[in-house]
Motif scaffolding. Sequence first.
Motif, PDB file in Angstrom:
ATOM      1  N   GLU A 170      37.337  42.927  46.672  1.00 21.15           N
ATOM      2  CA  GLU A 170      37.075  42.680  45.257  1.00 21.15           C
ATOM      3  C   GLU A 170      37.356  43.966  44.481  1.00 21.15           C
ATOM      4  O   GLU A 170      36.971  45.053  44.903  1.00 21.15           O
ATOM      5  N   TYR A 171      38.071  43.843  43.380  1.00 24.44           N
ATOM      6  CA  TYR A 171      38.333  44.996  42.518  1.00 24.44           C
ATOM      7  C   TYR A 171      38.567  44.495  41.104  1.00 24.44           C
ATOM      8  O   TYR A 171      38.855  43.320  40.885  1.00 24.44           O
ATOM      9  N   GLU A 172      38.426  45.399  40.153  1.00 27.16           N
ATOM     10  CA  GLU A 172      38.609  45.029  38.754  1.00 27.16           C
ATOM     11  C   GLU A 172      40.041  44.550  38.528  1.00 27.16           C
ATOM     12  O   GLU A 172      40.998  45.242  38.865  1.00 27.16           O
ATOM     13  N   ARG A 174      41.305  41.763  39.958  1.00 24.97           N
ATOM     14  CA  ARG A 174      41.855  41.012  41.090  1.00 24.97           C
ATOM     15  C   ARG A 174      42.322  39.620  40.669  1.00 24.97           C
ATOM     16  O   ARG A 174      43.369  39.136  41.108  1.00 24.97           O
ATOM     17  N   ILE A 175      41.539  38.969  39.796  1.00 27.47           N
ATOM     18  CA  ILE A 175      41.899  37.616  39.350  1.00 27.47           C
ATOM     19  C   ILE A 175      43.286  37.608  38.712  1.00 27.47           C
ATOM     20  O   ILE A 175      44.065  36.667  38.869  1.00 27.47           O
ATOM     21  N   GLU A 176      43.619  38.695  38.006  1.00 27.89           N
ATOM     22  CA  GLU A 176      44.918  38.764  37.340  1.00 27.89           C
ATOM     23  C   GLU A 176      46.081  38.719  38.329  1.00 27.89           C
ATOM     24  O   GLU A 176      47.180  38.274  37.989  1.00 27.89           O
ATOM     25  N   TRP A 177      45.833  39.201  39.553  1.00 25.92           N
ATOM     26  CA  TRP A 177      46.918  39.339  40.524  1.00 25.92           C
ATOM     27  C   TRP A 177      46.773  38.388  41.706  1.00 25.92           C
ATOM     28  O   TRP A 177      47.499  38.517  42.693  1.00 25.92           O
ATOM     29  N   SER A 178      45.847  37.447  41.636  1.00 25.31           N
ATOM     30  CA  SER A 178      45.699  36.448  42.700  1.00 25.31           C
ATOM     31  C   SER A 178      46.523  35.213  42.347  1.00 25.31           C
ATOM     32  O   SER A 178      46.468  34.742  41.206  1.00 25.31           O
TER      33      SER A 178
END
Length: 235
Positions: A170-172, A174-178
């Motif tokens: 988990e990292y700030e 992550r949703i953008e790059w999943s």
Amino acid sequence: RGRHHFYNPWIIPAWVPLQPRNLPMMEQRRRVLSAMGLSLGPIRFELKVPDPDRAWAAAKVPGRCIHLSPSASHALKEWPMEHWCALLPKLAGRPGLPIVATGDGSPRERERLQRLSRVAGAGVTVFEERLSLARLAALLERSSLHVGADSGVTHLAAALGVRTVTAYREYEGRIEWSPPGPGHRQCVVDCACAASRQPIPECQEAQRSACLARITPMQLLAACEEALRSPGAPG
């Protein structure tokens, strides 16, 4: 982003606002283009694998397969090798779904692939050499599922319409790059290194991600089975 000066309104009279970070990056950038006045259609990647590379892949892998990419650009982004070795026998042996594994040809990634080979024997086809992008795409195109680390191979698989399963810290952002959509599954774990923006001594010294080790082979196997039952992602 973050650079506001008193003269900005005179230089650029119309500003596009920052987009929500819970959206995939490609959708954020599409919205920026839309705000600039462009009319956009649905997302299409339209990648075309060259015919000679398709023929090469068909000779190496006659049918559909499961593609494994166990390595990443940095050791701390990788699921532990002993977990891959435990997962492999559970994935192998599925009718019509042989296992194929690839790496970047570096000594470190070759060693990781060799460990997989020793576990699976003849049950897995390993490409230790660095494949061209076209040949890698040709193998992915013949895959029913890609299983891997947080790396560019996951994005290439998603762009080709291949289902994916990824082990993520988990990292700030992550949703953008999943990869988005029902054809993609992520096993995500909190990470002290990513939260502090530097490796903690335990991980740095061992060159091993302590957090990713908490994702069990059974968890990743369950994600693989869910992904295989889901509709494929549009390529």
